[in-house]
Design a protein around this motif. Structure first.
Motif, PDB file in Angstrom:
ATOM      1  N   LEU A   1      -3.831  -2.447  -8.334  1.00 25.30           N
ATOM      2  CA  LEU A   1      -3.785  -3.920  -8.261  1.00 25.30           C
ATOM      3  C   LEU A   1      -5.211  -4.545  -8.403  1.00 25.30           C
ATOM      4  CD1 LEU A   1      -0.939  -2.553  -7.234  1.00 25.30           C
ATOM      5  CD2 LEU A   1      -1.003  -4.427  -5.507  1.00 25.30           C
ATOM      6  N   GLY A   2      -5.406  -5.538  -9.098  1.00 26.15           N
ATOM      7  CA  GLY A   2      -6.524  -6.460  -9.019  1.00 26.15           C
ATOM      8  C   GLY A   2      -6.876  -6.717  -7.473  1.00 26.15           C
ATOM      9  N   VAL A   3      -5.883  -7.324  -6.920  1.00 27.26           N
ATOM     10  CA  VAL A   3      -5.894  -7.763  -5.627  1.00 27.26           C
ATOM     11  C   VAL A   3      -4.520  -7.729  -5.019  1.00 27.26           C
ATOM     12  CG1 VAL A   3      -7.829  -9.354  -5.896  1.00 27.26           C
ATOM     13  CG2 VAL A   3      -5.784 -10.399  -5.904  1.00 27.26           C
ATOM     14  N   GLU A   4      -4.396  -7.818  -3.656  1.00 25.73           N
ATOM     15  CA  GLU A   4      -2.993  -7.781  -2.995  1.00 25.73           C
ATOM     16  C   GLU A   4      -2.499  -9.137  -2.877  1.00 25.73           C
ATOM     17  OE1 GLU A   4      -2.254  -3.776  -0.610  1.00 25.73           O
ATOM     18  OE2 GLU A   4      -4.060  -4.701   0.077  1.00 25.73           O
ATOM     19  N   GLY A   5      -2.535 -10.282  -3.630  1.00 22.31           N
ATOM     20  CA  GLY A   5      -2.078 -11.306  -3.775  1.00 22.31           C
ATOM     21  C   GLY A   5      -0.586 -11.302  -3.842  1.00 22.31           C
ATOM     22  N   ALA A   6       0.223 -12.325  -3.448  1.00 22.46           N
ATOM     23  CA  ALA A   6       1.738 -12.205  -3.631  1.00 22.46           C
ATOM     24  C   ALA A   6       2.056 -12.255  -5.246  1.00 22.46           C
ATOM     25  CB  ALA A   6       2.186 -13.648  -3.034  1.00 22.46           C
ATOM     26  N   THR A   7       1.615 -12.568  -5.902  1.00 24.88           N
ATOM     27  CA  THR A   7       1.980 -12.741  -7.400  1.00 24.88           C
ATOM     28  C   THR A   7       1.641 -11.472  -8.176  1.00 24.88           C
ATOM     29  OG1 THR A   7      -0.175 -13.857  -8.049  1.00 24.88           O
ATOM     30  CG2 THR A   7       1.622 -15.171  -7.899  1.00 24.88           C
TER      31      THR A   7
ATOM     32  N   GLY B   1      -7.655  -3.657 -15.505  1.00 26.50           N
ATOM     33  CA  GLY B   1      -6.562  -2.784 -16.019  1.00 26.50           C
ATOM     34  C   GLY B   1      -6.804  -2.300 -17.453  1.00 26.50           C
ATOM     35  N   ILE B   2      -7.643  -2.979 -18.205  1.00 29.01           N
ATOM     36  CA  ILE B   2      -7.985  -2.028 -19.452  1.00 29.01           C
ATOM     37  C   ILE B   2      -8.569  -0.792 -19.311  1.00 29.01           C
ATOM     38  CG2 ILE B   2      -9.369  -2.587 -21.686  1.00 29.01           C
ATOM     39  CD1 ILE B   2      -7.049  -4.490 -21.295  1.00 29.01           C
TER      40      ILE B   2
ATOM     41  N   GLY C   1     -11.237   0.077 -13.025  1.00 33.57           N
ATOM     42  CA  GLY C   1     -10.136   0.352 -13.162  1.00 33.57           C
ATOM     43  C   GLY C   1      -9.916   1.727 -13.558  1.00 33.57           C
ATOM     44  N   LYS C   2     -10.799   2.199 -14.601  1.00 38.03           N
ATOM     45  CA  LYS C   2     -11.005   3.530 -15.100  1.00 38.03           C
ATOM     46  C   LYS C   2     -10.938   4.626 -13.968  1.00 38.03           C
ATOM     47  CE  LYS C   2     -12.388   6.055 -19.316  1.00 38.03           C
ATOM     48  NZ  LYS C   2     -13.077   5.792 -20.320  1.00 38.03           N
ATOM     49  N   GLU C   3     -12.091   4.167 -13.029  1.00 37.14           N
ATOM     50  CA  GLU C   3     -12.319   5.141 -11.985  1.00 37.14           C
ATOM     51  C   GLU C   3     -10.960   5.344 -11.196  1.00 37.14           C
ATOM     52  OE1 GLU C   3     -14.709   4.893  -7.845  1.00 37.14           O
ATOM     53  OE2 GLU C   3     -15.433   3.749  -9.511  1.00 37.14           O
TER      54      GLU C   3
END
Length: 349
Positions: A171-177, A235-236, A212-214
């Motif tokens: 996840l990028g962040v844990e926001g609702a969306t 995510g890339i 993201g890769k790590e």
């Protein structure tokens, strides 16, 4: 959060008929626009294009609008400096655009401050909404996406084809969306295989491919063989890790396999499906309805699988990597969700 909403039924046929349901209370009177006198639209990107996902989907929808409708589009890339985001939105509003578009919770507050000061400007916020009960936001149209319903289908397929029974989410962040994707993915995976293990990691950024890769490599080292990055540009890097390690991945927001196929076929080959949030399609239709006067400004639209606003990519990669019997099961699950026989958990009110 208290927000006026349109039901799925009120929005039925959005992507099949190409029209929003007419909502008299929130509709904005139509004006005459032509190619010579177009509707002037600004998309303010709080970041940069090129994410092959969320922002690119929005821009693609507006490019289509410019080609097919009497619309003139300006895309403003505000960059990664957060200090530039509010000024970019304010500058676009000051320049006299008829419609100013922005996306996600990071821009909602700025838009909510500007909208009452510019009642003749229409604003569209996608992937978030202001609290309509707290201000005069009759000139804001909010569009949200119940992607958990599509995430469920991807999770179901992933659990069925996983060889290790271990799936990963980034996840990028844990926001609702963002959590919205993960909840559906996890529920679908458990429906397919109650013993499946789903590992969740949070990158804390949407613009850090190295991170993201790590994180993906760490999950692969723990036995994960399918990763689902819900993290924009971050995510890339996770997708690249899947490519390099011979694992599989689920794309996000757009059909990422088809996007990568022309330039990086090896990358496309490991993305067996994507959970699509059809931002571009929804923005195209919102502008179409702004032109004809039926766009329901002053409301929050929450669109899901039954509306055609979200879904999974069923392309040649899906057909190649997901066995026919599993695809049939996924189709059956999809029909049950649309019929209301399966209730998918959601992070959205």
């Amino acid at each position: 959060m208290s927000m006026p909403k349109l039901s799925r039924r009120a929005f039925a046929g959005l992507f099949t008929a190409g029209l929003l349901a007419s909502v008299s209370a929130g509709a904005v009177m139509a004006q005459e626009y032509t190619k010579e006198n177009p509707l002037k639209v600004a998309l303010v990107v709080h970041g940069n294009l090129g994410d092959k996902s969320f922002f690119d989907s929005a821009a693609a929808g507006l490019n289509r609008a410019e080609a097919e409708l009497p619309v003139d589009v300006t895309v403003i890339e505000a960059g990664l400096d957060r200090g530039r985001w509010q000024p970019a939105l304010a500058d676009a509003t000051d320049q006299g655009f008829d419609v100013v578009i922005g996306g996600t919770w990071e821009m909602t507050g700025f838009m909510a401050e500007l909208a009452p000061e510019y009642p003749d400007t229409k604003f569209i916020i996608f992937d978030d909404a202001p609290d309509f009960s707290t201000g005069n936001f009759g000139n804001i149209l909010a569009i949200n996406y119940r992607v958990s319903t599509a995430g469920y289908l991807a999770g179901y397929a992933a659990a069925k084809i996983s060889k290790t029974g271990k799936l990963g989410e980034i996840l990028g962040v844990e926001g609702a969306t963002i959590v919205e994707f993960a909840l559906g993915f996890e529920q679908g995976a458990k429906a397919a295989n109650p013993d499946v293990e789903v590992t969740r990691a949070v990158a804390g950024s949407f613009t850090d491919p190295a991170k993201g890769k790590e994180l993906a490599l760490a999950q692969f080292a723990q036995g994960v063989d399918i990763v689902f990055p819900i993290a924009g540009g971050t995510g890339i890097g996770a997708l690249q890790a899947a490519r390099d390690e011979g694992k599989l991945a689920v794309g996000v927001d757009s059909d990422q396999a088809e996007i990568f196929a022309p330039t990086d076929p090896a990358q496309a080959d490991v993305i067996f499906t994507s959970v699509e949030k059809k931002v571009g399609d929804s923005l195209f239709t919102a502008l179409q309805q702004t032109l004809d006067g039926t766009a329901p400004y002053g409301t929050n639209l929450i669109l899901g699988l039954a509306d055609g606003a979200v879904g999974i990519s069923k392309n040649s990669f899906y057909e190649k990597l997901v066995p026919a019997e599993v695809r049939a099961e996924v189709d059956a699950e999809e029909a049950k969700i649309i019929a209301g026989e399966i209730t998918v958990e959601s992070a959205m009110n």
